[in-house]
Design an enzyme around this catalytic site. Structure first.
Site, PDB file in Angstrom:
ATOM      1  N   LYS A 190       0.866  -1.185   0.000  1.00 13.71           N
ATOM      2  CA  LYS A 190       0.000   0.000   0.000  1.00 13.71           C
ATOM      3  C   LYS A 190       0.902   1.236   0.000  1.00 13.71           C
ATOM      4  CE  LYS A 190      -2.606   3.131   1.970  1.00 13.71           C
ATOM      5  NZ  LYS A 190      -1.799   4.330   1.778  1.00 13.71           N
ATOM      6  N   GLY A 226      -5.388   0.919   3.772  1.00 14.41           N
ATOM      7  CA  GLY A 226      -4.409   0.456   4.761  1.00 14.41           C
ATOM      8  C   GLY A 226      -5.095  -0.363   5.838  1.00 14.41           C
ATOM      9  N   GLU A 264       8.385  -0.029  11.693  1.00 14.60           N
ATOM     10  CA  GLU A 264       9.485   0.951  11.644  1.00 14.60           C
ATOM     11  C   GLU A 264       8.837   2.306  11.839  1.00 14.60           C
ATOM     12  OE1 GLU A 264      12.588   0.377  11.545  1.00 14.60           O
ATOM     13  OE2 GLU A 264      12.802  -1.652  10.739  1.00 14.60           O
ATOM     14  N   CYS A 300      13.132   9.608   9.690  1.00 19.33           N
ATOM     15  CA  CYS A 300      12.975   9.046  11.036  1.00 19.33           C
ATOM     16  C   CYS A 300      14.300   9.007  11.777  1.00 19.33           C
ATOM     17  CB  CYS A 300      12.377   7.657  10.926  1.00 19.33           C
ATOM     18  SG  CYS A 300      13.227   6.675   9.697  1.00 19.33           S
ATOM     19  N   GLU A 400       8.560  14.394  17.492  1.00 22.96           N
ATOM     20  CA  GLU A 400       9.160  14.283  16.159  1.00 22.96           C
ATOM     21  C   GLU A 400       8.532  15.358  15.275  1.00 22.96           C
ATOM     22  OE1 GLU A 400       7.944  11.031  13.565  1.00 22.96           O
ATOM     23  OE2 GLU A 400      10.051  10.668  13.105  1.00 22.96           O
TER      24      GLU A 400
HETATM   25  P1  NAD Z   1       1.706   7.704   8.578  1.00 23.68           P
HETATM   26  O1  NAD Z   1       1.767   6.847   9.796  1.00 23.68           O
HETATM   27  O2  NAD Z   1       0.766   8.825   8.557  1.00 23.68           O
HETATM   28  O3  NAD Z   1       1.355   6.814   7.293  1.00 23.68           O
HETATM   29  C1  NAD Z   1       2.136   5.705   6.921  1.00 23.68           C
HETATM   30  C2  NAD Z   1       1.304   4.789   6.054  1.00 23.68           C
HETATM   31  O4  NAD Z   1       0.241   4.255   6.850  1.00 23.68           O
HETATM   32  C3  NAD Z   1       0.647   5.467   4.850  1.00 23.68           C
HETATM   33  O5  NAD Z   1       0.677   4.602   3.740  1.00 23.68           O
HETATM   34  C4  NAD Z   1      -0.784   5.647   5.326  1.00 23.68           C
HETATM   35  O6  NAD Z   1      -1.703   5.674   4.254  1.00 23.68           O
HETATM   36  C5  NAD Z   1      -0.978   4.405   6.165  1.00 23.68           C
HETATM   37  N1  NAD Z   1      -2.056   4.474   7.148  1.00 23.68           N
HETATM   38  C6  NAD Z   1      -2.598   5.580   7.722  1.00 23.68           C
HETATM   39  N2  NAD Z   1      -3.595   5.218   8.560  1.00 23.68           N
HETATM   40  C7  NAD Z   1      -3.676   3.867   8.536  1.00 23.68           C
HETATM   41  C8  NAD Z   1      -4.484   2.913   9.188  1.00 23.68           C
HETATM   42  N3  NAD Z   1      -5.445   3.268  10.042  1.00 23.68           N
HETATM   43  N4  NAD Z   1      -4.295   1.607   8.924  1.00 23.68           N
HETATM   44  C9  NAD Z   1      -3.316   1.220   8.069  1.00 23.68           C
HETATM   45  N5  NAD Z   1      -2.521   2.081   7.403  1.00 23.68           N
HETATM   46  C10 NAD Z   1      -2.695   3.393   7.641  1.00 23.68           C
HETATM   47  O7  NAD Z   1       3.217   8.162   8.321  1.00 23.68           O
HETATM   48  P2  NAD Z   1       3.743   9.153   7.192  1.00 23.68           P
HETATM   49  O8  NAD Z   1       3.295  10.514   7.572  1.00 23.68           O
HETATM   50  O9  NAD Z   1       3.427   8.624   5.840  1.00 23.68           O
HETATM   51  O10 NAD Z   1       5.331   9.024   7.388  1.00 23.68           O
HETATM   52  C11 NAD Z   1       6.023   9.734   8.325  1.00 23.68           C
HETATM   53  C12 NAD Z   1       6.293   8.884   9.572  1.00 23.68           C
HETATM   54  O11 NAD Z   1       6.959   7.682   9.193  1.00 23.68           O
HETATM   55  C13 NAD Z   1       7.235   9.559  10.549  1.00 23.68           C
HETATM   56  O12 NAD Z   1       6.771   9.371  11.861  1.00 23.68           O
HETATM   57  C14 NAD Z   1       8.555   8.836  10.351  1.00 23.68           C
HETATM   58  O13 NAD Z   1       9.421   8.863  11.455  1.00 23.68           O
HETATM   59  C15 NAD Z   1       8.084   7.464  10.033  1.00 23.68           C
HETATM   60  N6  NAD Z   1       9.130   6.732   9.304  1.00 23.68           N
HETATM   61  C16 NAD Z   1       9.831   5.746   9.943  1.00 23.68           C
HETATM   62  C17 NAD Z   1      10.864   5.082   9.286  1.00 23.68           C
HETATM   63  C18 NAD Z   1      11.669   4.007   9.964  1.00 23.68           C
HETATM   64  O14 NAD Z   1      12.370   3.296   9.258  1.00 23.68           O
HETATM   65  N7  NAD Z   1      11.618   3.858  11.272  1.00 23.68           N
HETATM   66  C19 NAD Z   1      11.156   5.427   7.967  1.00 23.68           C
HETATM   67  C20 NAD Z   1      10.423   6.428   7.345  1.00 23.68           C
HETATM   68  C21 NAD Z   1       9.405   7.072   8.022  1.00 23.68           C
END
Ligand code: NAD
Length: 499
Positions: A190, A226, A264, A300, A400
């Site tokens: 997704k 998702g 992650e 992140c 963050e």
């Molecule tokens: P997000 O949590 O808003 O979304 C991530 C994904 O989850 C998207 O595809 C979104 O559509 C989906 N999603 C949202 N609600 C959902 C639900 N209820 N059920 C299932 N899926 C759902 O994160 P973002 O804003 O896209 O990314 C930024 C965040 O990601 C930051 O907190 C960053 O630190 C983290 N991040 C972590 C790593 C790591 O390796 N640890 C790497 C990159 C980003």
């Protein structure tokens, strides 16, 4: 059903807005609901560059069923065959690296020279690495006696649902997809709503090499597609990268049916400078790299809590501020750009609110105010901000921000700085800057994070264990051990041998 491979943009010069269908069971398809969502680029404010399907629960079901049907044949392939296919995909990706780099810049706003091109190259290398280690999915033989053959097999989990964020979607797909495929799983991916295009191009490349159903890509909303993927009874594992808040909900929902989960998540990572490191010619460049401001702070692993020893505090801070002020902020497709565009208006607003809070709070000093000088570019652009004399308890020091904002915090003793660094619910990454072996290793060992770098800001090698402590996540990626722990399960077989 659409079923023609769409042409993809590589510059914002494209006049016509195209539809970018998703990829299910080897076919390009729209949503069964017929609904689409606009895809915009952060490069130029509000510019719509296309539409992608708004996947429904029915579409998720279609993709999961396709992955389920494809699983028996894919897992039954000899590992060397899966290896050959993944290596071919790596070659095909490499041949189109520049196209991936330009599309990533357009899709995410990440600057092509500093970010998007390295992300595309890393994705190629990840496919090549996991192709290489596909034969290492090995079990063990137990010393069970002469009349026994007791051994384990590492078997694939089945259908893996991968949920990706928008900040570096292609590279993060590279953390998961080739590892899961090499181990014999099939996938439903997704893409993030804000940046789906590079994933769809990846599907196009993979489609030339993978059997239908082995790799499916959905677009659409997290709350719909998702959530449906996480809750689908035929998804054996959910591999999620995103925010801690959403990740917790994903873990709760997947746990209801005891599906495997890895997460992650976010980070608020300490970057600890000892006095001797101030002598290093490359300290400032490395601190800048570690801060990830060149990815707009949308990383992140950003070293955004900068702990500077009091004896070198003013000197290092002023040199870092000078270097940050010189960064070229602008169009990510331009080779001179260091820092590209923030992903969208919502994120820009969120980051700006933190900056406003810092600027209006008594006791906080802005050593660099990124909002004071607007950029020339028309889009979601923001120069870096550094708050000085920060307290580790402030909201700015704890949350963050996911933007180009650093807080600098003074410290005097090693014990004190370790305690402050660990005083966080996050535990993803950390940076330690000193050439004193005892300080470096004592600090590295005491930090409650999944990854510590000493005297370098980049340095991530494919094959290293990557993942978080505490609320930064569960599980490890990017490595052979992460692939085995994350995408296989152990079966024990005990055989009596009749003498
Ligand atoms: P997000 O949590 O808003 O979304 C991530 C994904 O989850 C998207 O595809 C979104 O559509 C989906 N999603 C949202 N609600 C959902 C639900 N209820 N059920 C299932 N899926 C759902 O994160 P973002 O804003 O896209 O990314 C930024 C965040 O990601 C930051 O907190 C960053 O630190 C983290 N991040 C972590 C790593 C790591 O390796 N640890 C790497 C990159 C980003």
């Amino acid at each position: 059903m659409i079923n023609t491979t769409p042409e993809r943009p590589t510059s914002i010069g494209v006049e016509d807005v195209r539809d970018y269908p998703m990829f299910i069971d080897g076919q390009w398809t729209d949503s069964e609901s017929g609904k689409w969502r606009e895809v915009t680029t952060p490069v130029s404010r509000n510019l719509v560059i296309g539409r992608a399907p708004d996947a429904s629960a029915d579409d998720v079901n279609r993709a999961v069923q396709a992955a389920r049907r494809a699983f028996p044949a894919w897992r039954a392939l000899h590992f060397s065959e899966r290896q050959r296919i993944l290596a071919k995909i790596a070659d095909a990706l490499e041949a189109r690296t520049e196209e991936f780099a330009r599309l990533t810049a357009l899709d995410t706003g990440n600057a092509i020279r500093t970010q998007a091109r390295p992300e595309a190259t890393t994705t190629v290398n990840l496919f090549r690495y996991f192709a290489g280690v596909a034969g290492e999915v090995k079990g063990t033989v137990l010393p069970a006696g002469e009349n026994q053959l007791q051994y384990t097999r590492q078997e694939p989990l089945g259908v893996v649902g991968c949920i990706l964020p928008w900040n570096s979607p292609l590279m993060i797909a590279g953390f998961k997809l080739p590892a899961a495929l090499a181990a014999g799983n099939t996938l439903v991916v997704k893409a993030a709503e804000a940046a789906p295009l590079s994933l769809l191009l990846l599907a196009e490349v993979c489609a030339e090499h993978l059997p239908p159903g082995v790799f499916n890509v959905l677009t659409g909303r997290g709350s719909v597609a998702g959530a449906a993927l996480v809750g689908h009874p035929d998804v054996d594992k959910v591999s999620f990268t995103g925010s801690t808040e959403v990740g917790k909900g994903v873990a709760r929902k997947a746990s209801e049916r005891l599906a495997h989960v890895s997460l992650e998540l976010g980070g608020k990572n300490p970057s600890i400078v000892f006095p001797d490191a101030a002598e290093d010619d490359d300290l400032i460049g490395n601190l800048l790299l570690a801060s990830r401001v060149q990815r707009q702070g949308q990383s992140c692993t950003a070293g955004s809590r900068l702990f500077l020893h009091t004896s070198i505090y003013d000197d290092v801070l002023s040199r870092l501020v000078d270097a940050l002020a010189e960064q070229v902020v602008g169009n990510p497709l331009d080779e001179v750009t260091d820092i590209g565009a923030i992903i969208n208006a919502t994120q820009l607003e969120s980051v700006s609110q933190y900056v406003t809070e810092g600027l209006s709070t008594a006791g906080i000093t802005a050593a660099l105010d990124g909002t004071a000088t607007p950029t020339d570019a028309d889009g979601y652009y923001l120069r870096p901000t550094v708050f000085s004399g920060a307290d580790n308890k402030w909201r700015l020091s704890r949350e963050e921000i996911f933007g180009p904002v650093l807080v600098a915090i003074p410290w005097t003793t090693r014990e004190e700085v370790i305690e402050m660094a660990n005083d966080s619910h996050y535990g993803l990454a950390a940076y330690v800057w000193t050439h004193n072996l005892d300080d470096a290793l004592t600090t590295a060992h005491a930090l409650e994070t999944g990854w510590v770098q000493v005297n370098q800001g980049g340095g991530q090698v494919i094959g290293q264990s990557y993942g978080g402590y505490k609320q930064s996540g569960w599980g490890r990626e990017v490595s052979l051990e992460g692939m085995i722990a994350g995408f296989t399960q152990t079966k024990q077989i005990n055989v009596r041998i009749a003498g």
